[in-house]
Design an enzyme around this catalytic site. Structure first.
Site: not given
Ligand code: BES
Ligand code: ZN
Ligand code: MN
Length: 512
Positions: A270, A275, A282, A293, A352, A354, A356
């Site tokens: 990734k 992000d 966020k 990220d 968010d 993104e 996947r």
């Molecule tokens: N990049 C984040 C995940 C992340 C969180 C990485 C904390 C490192 C530390 C990812 O893109 C994300 O935002 N995931 C969301 C998914 C949700 C919207 C289903 C999450 O985990 O909150």
């Molecule tokens: Zn992310």
């Molecule tokens: Mn995200």
């Protein structure tokens, strides 16, 4: 790029006495008895200090203690000896022990370290691990600090002598060679992940990846926005469209002439250079951390570099989709439907989620390029951090044989992974009213539904997914590791490519 601050040399000798260096490090394994002629010799060389330290229990063979004392014997050429606990005979403890001692040595302005290979260990793996650990501990990322560093011990070069002990010089030298290649690559991955997001845009990340791996003979192709569009990868384009920075898809090929056509390992990482969450934005607290990220992408770049340098006899493709997830006027909205490269349609319910999306297209593209085995590494979900904390990366995949193989690679690489399930219920959570799939599956089991989403794009090919959201970044420095990017999975991915003989013959059809 950091200056070269590390040099490793192998020394074959029976006795530590003849090594000229500032500090000789003697690893002591947990539970080891110290009433041996070897420790008696050390005791004599230090004027009885080592015996005293054991008697007073200032140093215990408990795997944690560290004791440094001057050498008093004229027969020795080293100035000091350190006893360093390295846990039981356990791979996981070797790298951190070496990282800790190098940091201690540096604060005392020691620049020349001799490390002994001893005990009931495989000399090659041990030498590799301590070399990696010393390099890890030497990492000092102050590229954006101006000011005088002439008085800073951490700015000085350090050299490592590895003493072979009972092991053969060839095996130790091989370990050191692997350790240097991997340790350097881990630090390069850390450097990339620490990079500020205004400076490391997708375009710059792609250029940097190209420079880093080309230098090791890896072939690189950088697909720009038009090429990504031409291949129909609507999920990568969708995430990128909210940013003024165009996306990139970096394809790195390690194609040694002596490798068989099968297997073809694809490493997918990734590469979200920042992000914000997009329109599903966020909260501001700690949002700066989202510059890492792209840590999974950096790990793939690092591993490709190490694999190239080590000239491993297996075909490996590294694929990193690079985008910035921003809430611009052209950004995708919750409710949008994207058409992926493989033709599956996806309803974006949360912008968010993104990672996947871009990985789904990249996994499909890896299969198009002939990958027989897939592994992706991604800072994918906060849910994985809730489940495992920072103690282990989440591991998913199928078939089970392939997951076990990743576990073995992680174990040799000194990195912890913990398998989480991929029940069909998680795929059910991804149902969309209007498209083939939704990109989120509700609050329950968020790391698992994210993995289930990716599985849909791996189709039948053996695939593993490593969620490094908790392990790619260290919020607070700890002994042996400075805060910031960790370079996690560079080591595991390189080990995985090294052990290709072990897994290339495994069945490549997943269980149903
Ligand atoms: N990049 C984040 C995940 C992340 C969180 C990485 C904390 C490192 C530390 C990812 O893109 C994300 O935002 N995931 C969301 C998914 C949700 C919207 C289903 C999450 O985990 O909150
Ligand atoms: Zn992310
Ligand atoms: Mn995200």
């Amino acid at each position: 790029m950091q200056k070269k601050a590390f040099e490793a040399v192998v020394v074959h000798t029976g006795s530590p006495a003849i090594i000229e260096c500032e500090l000789i490090v003697v690893p002591v394994f947990k539970g080891e008895t110290t009433e041996t002629s070897f420790f008696a010799e050390l005791d004599a060389a230090t004027g009885g200090q080592i015996g005293q330290a054991m008697l007073r229990r200032e140093f215990r063979p408990n795997g944690k203690d560290c004791f440094i004392t001057p050498v008093t014997s004229d027969a020795w050429r080293a100035r000091r000896v350190a006893l360093v606990g390295v846990g039981s005979n356990d791979q996981m403890a070797w790298r951190p022990a070496a990282a800790k001692i190098v940091l201690t040595a540096r604060s005392s302005r020691i620049r020349q370290v001799g490390f002994m290979v001893r005990g009931e260990v495989d000399g090659s793996s041990f030498a590799q691990a301590i070399t990696e650990g010393m390099l890890f501990g030497s990492f000092d990322d102050r590229r954006y600090k101006t000011g005088d560093r002439s008085d800073d011990p951490h700015a000085e070069e350090i050299s490592l002598n590895v003493l072979c002990g009972e092991s053969t010089e060839t095996s130790v030298a091989e370990g050191v060679r692997r350790g240097v290649a991997i340790g350097t690559s881990v630090n390069i991955a850390r450097e990339l992940s620490n990079e500020p997001p205004n400076l490391l845009t997708p375009t710059v990340f792609a250029e940097r990846a190209n420079t880093i791996v080309s230098a090791q003979g890896v072939e690189v192709e950088v697909l720009d926005e038009a090429a990504i569009e031409g291949l129909g990868m609507g999920m990568i384009l969708g995430v990128a469209q909210g940013s003024v920075e165009p996306p990139r898809l970096v394809v790195m090929k390690h194609n040694p002439t002596d490798a068989a056509n099968h297997p073809v390992l694809a490493l997918v990482g990734k590469g979200v250079t920042f992000d914000t969450g997009g329109i599903s934005i966020k909260p501001s607290a700690d949002m700066d951390q989202m510059k890492h990220d792209m840590g999974g992408g950096a790990a793939v770049v690092g591993a490709m570099r190490a694999i190239g340098e080590l000239q491993l006899p297996v075909r490996v493709i590294g694929i990193v989709p690079m985008v910035e997830n921003m809430p611009g006027g052209k950004a995708i909205r919750p409710g949008d439907v994207l058409v992926s490269g493989c033709g599956k349609t996806v309803e974006v319910l949360n912008t968010d989620a993104e990672g996947r999306l871009i990985l789904g297209d990249a996994l499909w593209y890896a299969r198009q390029l002939g990958a027989t085995h897939l592994v992706d590494v991604a800072t994918l979900t906060g849910s994985c951090v809730i489940a495992l904390g920072k103690a282990a990366s989440g591991l998913f995949g199928q078939p089970e044989d392939w997951v076990r193989t990743i576990e073995r690679a992680a174990n040799s690489g000194g990195e912890r992974v913990w398998q989480l399930p991929l029940y069909d219920e998680y795929t059910d959570q991804l149902k969309s009213e209007i498209a083939d799939l939704a990109n989120i599956g509700g609050r329950a089991a968020g790391a698992c539904t994210a993995a289930a989403f990716l599985r849909a794009f791996a189709e039948g090919v053996p695939w593993a997914h490593v969620d490094v959201a908790g392990t790619a970044w260290l919020e607070k420095s700890k002994p042996g590791a400075v805060k910031g990017a960790t370079g996690v999975m560079v080591s595991t991915l390189t080990e995985l490519a090294s052990m290709s003989k072990e897994w290339s013959l495994e069945s490549s059809s997943p269980e149903v």
